[in-house]
Design a protein around this motif. Structure first.
Motif, mmCIF file in Angstrom:
data_model
loop_
_atom_site.group_PDB
_atom_site.id
_atom_site.type_symbol
_atom_site.label_atom_id
_atom_site.label_comp_id
_atom_site.label_asym_id
_atom_site.label_seq_id
_atom_site.Cartn_x
_atom_site.Cartn_y
_atom_site.Cartn_z
ATOM 1 N N ARG A 191 0.825 -1.211 0.000
ATOM 2 C CA ARG A 191 0.000 0.000 0.000
ATOM 3 C C ARG A 191 0.854 1.254 0.000
ATOM 4 N N ILE A 192 0.271 2.339 -0.468
ATOM 5 C CA ILE A 192 0.767 3.699 -0.251
ATOM 6 C C ILE A 192 -0.463 4.535 0.062
ATOM 7 N N ASP A 193 -0.515 5.096 1.251
ATOM 8 C CA ASP A 193 -1.693 5.824 1.703
ATOM 9 C C ASP A 193 -1.538 7.331 1.585
ATOM 10 N N LEU A 194 -0.302 7.799 1.482
ATOM 11 C CA LEU A 194 -0.015 9.224 1.403
ATOM 12 C C LEU A 194 1.365 9.383 0.789
ATOM 13 N N VAL A 195 1.546 10.446 0.002
ATOM 14 C CA VAL A 195 2.866 10.763 -0.542
ATOM 15 C C VAL A 195 3.260 12.156 -0.068
ATOM 16 N N HIS A 196 4.436 12.255 0.545
ATOM 17 C CA HIS A 196 5.063 13.546 0.783
ATOM 18 C C HIS A 196 5.945 13.809 -0.431
ATOM 19 N N LEU A 197 5.459 14.633 -1.337
ATOM 20 C CA LEU A 197 6.158 14.869 -2.600
ATOM 21 C C LEU A 197 7.078 16.070 -2.439
ATOM 22 N N ASN A 198 8.338 15.796 -2.237
ATOM 23 C CA ASN A 198 9.329 16.840 -1.986
ATOM 24 C C ASN A 198 10.547 16.643 -2.871
ATOM 25 N N ASN A 199 11.071 17.733 -3.407
ATOM 26 C CA ASN A 199 12.364 17.668 -4.052
ATOM 27 C C ASN A 199 13.442 17.791 -2.978
ATOM 28 N N SER A 200 14.696 17.624 -3.371
ATOM 29 C CA SER A 200 15.802 17.617 -2.418
ATOM 30 C C SER A 200 16.849 18.655 -2.789
ATOM 31 N N ARG A 201 17.411 19.283 -1.782
ATOM 32 C CA ARG A 201 18.516 20.221 -2.017
ATOM 33 C C ARG A 201 19.852 19.495 -2.155
ATOM 34 N N ASP A 202 19.854 18.203 -1.853
ATOM 35 C CA ASP A 202 21.116 17.464 -1.787
ATOM 36 C C ASP A 202 21.153 16.316 -2.787
ATOM 37 N N GLU A 203 22.326 15.755 -2.941
ATOM 38 C CA GLU A 203 22.544 14.713 -3.933
ATOM 39 C C GLU A 203 21.961 13.376 -3.477
ATOM 40 N N PHE A 204 21.800 12.493 -4.441
ATOM 41 C CA PHE A 204 21.285 11.144 -4.192
ATOM 42 C C PHE A 204 22.157 10.431 -3.162
ATOM 43 N N GLY A 205 21.517 9.796 -2.180
ATOM 44 C CA GLY A 205 22.236 9.033 -1.169
ATOM 45 C C GLY A 205 22.925 9.865 -0.111
ATOM 46 N N SER A 206 22.577 11.138 -0.008
ATOM 47 C CA SER A 206 23.266 12.048 0.917
ATOM 48 C C SER A 206 22.913 11.814 2.378
ATOM 49 N N ALA A 207 21.767 11.165 2.644
ATOM 50 C CA ALA A 207 21.220 10.982 3.994
ATOM 51 C C ALA A 207 20.817 12.313 4.628
ATOM 52 N N ARG A 208 20.681 13.355 3.813
ATOM 53 C CA ARG A 208 20.319 14.681 4.320
ATOM 54 C C ARG A 208 18.869 14.997 3.934
ATOM 55 N N ASP A 209 18.101 15.430 4.914
ATOM 56 C CA ASP A 209 16.672 15.702 4.717
ATOM 57 C C ASP A 209 16.464 17.210 4.602
ATOM 58 N N ARG A 210 16.735 17.739 3.395
ATOM 59 C CA ARG A 210 16.532 19.165 3.152
ATOM 60 C C ARG A 210 15.663 19.298 1.898
ATOM 61 N N HIS A 211 14.427 19.744 2.103
ATOM 62 C CA HIS A 211 13.458 19.788 1.013
ATOM 63 C C HIS A 211 13.684 21.000 0.119
ATOM 64 N N ALA A 212 13.307 20.825 -1.145
ATOM 65 C CA ALA A 212 13.335 21.915 -2.118
ATOM 66 C C ALA A 212 12.008 21.936 -2.849
ATOM 67 N N ASN A 213 11.674 23.082 -3.428
ATOM 68 C CA ASN A 213 10.478 23.170 -4.264
ATOM 69 C C ASN A 213 10.652 22.273 -5.480
ATOM 70 N N LEU A 214 9.536 21.863 -6.070
ATOM 71 C CA LEU A 214 9.558 20.804 -7.081
ATOM 72 C C LEU A 214 10.492 21.109 -8.247
ATOM 73 N N ALA A 215 10.528 22.346 -8.705
ATOM 74 C CA ALA A 215 11.318 22.683 -9.891
ATOM 75 C C ALA A 215 12.734 23.130 -9.567
ATOM 76 N N GLU A 216 13.145 23.055 -8.297
ATOM 77 C CA GLU A 216 14.409 23.679 -7.918
ATOM 78 C C GLU A 216 15.419 22.728 -7.271
#
Length: 257
Positions: A191-216
């Motif tokens: 199942r997937i009941d909800l999606v938090h759709l966030n872009n990232s300020r950091d690179e893949f696999g960074s382990a850093r949780d810093r959100h960015a706007n979708l286009a940025e």
């Protein structure tokens, strides 16, 4: 598709949702960095009367998996308290981070602590709203960072009917490929009941949780739109406030059929 956002102005969530043109809003019901028990929401009647759906995010201090009694026990109580408060405003679920154990501790005990949360609450009649377990971005001893860990967690708690919240920034930061993440999550949890759709300020696999706007951010925005469409679940944007309205508009434009 119902598209919404986490609103920072928790005292007037419906007003903020209307301002953004959102179908749903996500709110905290107390300070997310404290153990404060949620009280009655001052806008309860307005929230219940609105066509805008509501989901509640539990405080960040909660760590159900913890082996430390001074963290685990108040975490269990806080989940129940916030679920009760979420039900009072008609929320469709309570998002809870997967949590972690400390270095040198047995991850299996953390998983067992999650099972005990549901097992003990079942004896009290269950939670007032569904508990939506959210994947997390980092931590070598996390319960819900990687899909294999989420699988172990679901083996322990799946029979209790928890929901799952997929956060795209967290999955990206954890090093999980996003191209097929929806299919792999469903294969793991069913199942997937909800999606938090966030872009990232950091690179893949960074382990850093810093959100960015979708286009940025560093994630292809079109890939995020595809994830939203494929997930077939409510969408909450937790992106920076100044770009939230643009993010909602982008998503509606790129997921319309």
């Amino acid at each position: 598709m119902r598209i919404g956002a986490h609103v920072r102005q928790d005292d007037d969530p419906i007003g903020q949702g209307e301002h953004l043109g959102a179908d749903l809003v996500q709110v905290f019901l107390s300070d997310p960095q404290k153990w404060t028990k949620p009280g009655e929401h001052p806008r309860t009647e307005e929230i219940l009367a609105s066509d805008i759906d509501v989901v509640v995010h539990a405080p960040y201090v909660i760590n159900v998996a913890s082996l430390n009694n001074r963290v685990r026990m108040p975490s269990r109580k806080a989940v129940a308290d916030h679920a009760d408060a979420a039900a009072r405003i008609g929320a469709f679920g309570l998002v809870v981070h997967g949590g972690h154990v400390r270095e040198g501790e047995d991850v299996r005990v953390g998983v067992e602590n999650w099972r005990k949360l549901f097992e003990r609450q079942e004896d009290k009649g269950g939670f007032a709203v569904p508990i939506l377990v959210e994947n997390t971005a980092g931590g070598d001893f996390a319960m819900a960072r990687h899909l294999d860990a989420i699988g172990r967690l679901w083996d322990a708690i799946g029979d209790y009917g928890p929901g799952f919240c997929l956060d795209t920034c967290h999955a990206w930061a954890a090093g999980e490929e996003l191209v097929d993440v929806v299919d792999r999550v469903r294969a793991t949890t069913g199942r997937i009941d909800l999606v938090h759709l966030n872009n990232s300020r950091d690179e893949f696999g960074s382990a850093r949780d810093r959100h960015a706007n979708l286009a940025e951010g560093t994630i292809d925005p079109q890939l995020l739109a595809e994830i939203a469409a494929r997930a077939d679940a409510p969408i909450v944007l937790e992106t920076p406030a100044e770009g939230l309205a643009d993010d909602i508009a982008f998503l509606r434009e790129h997921t319309s059929t």
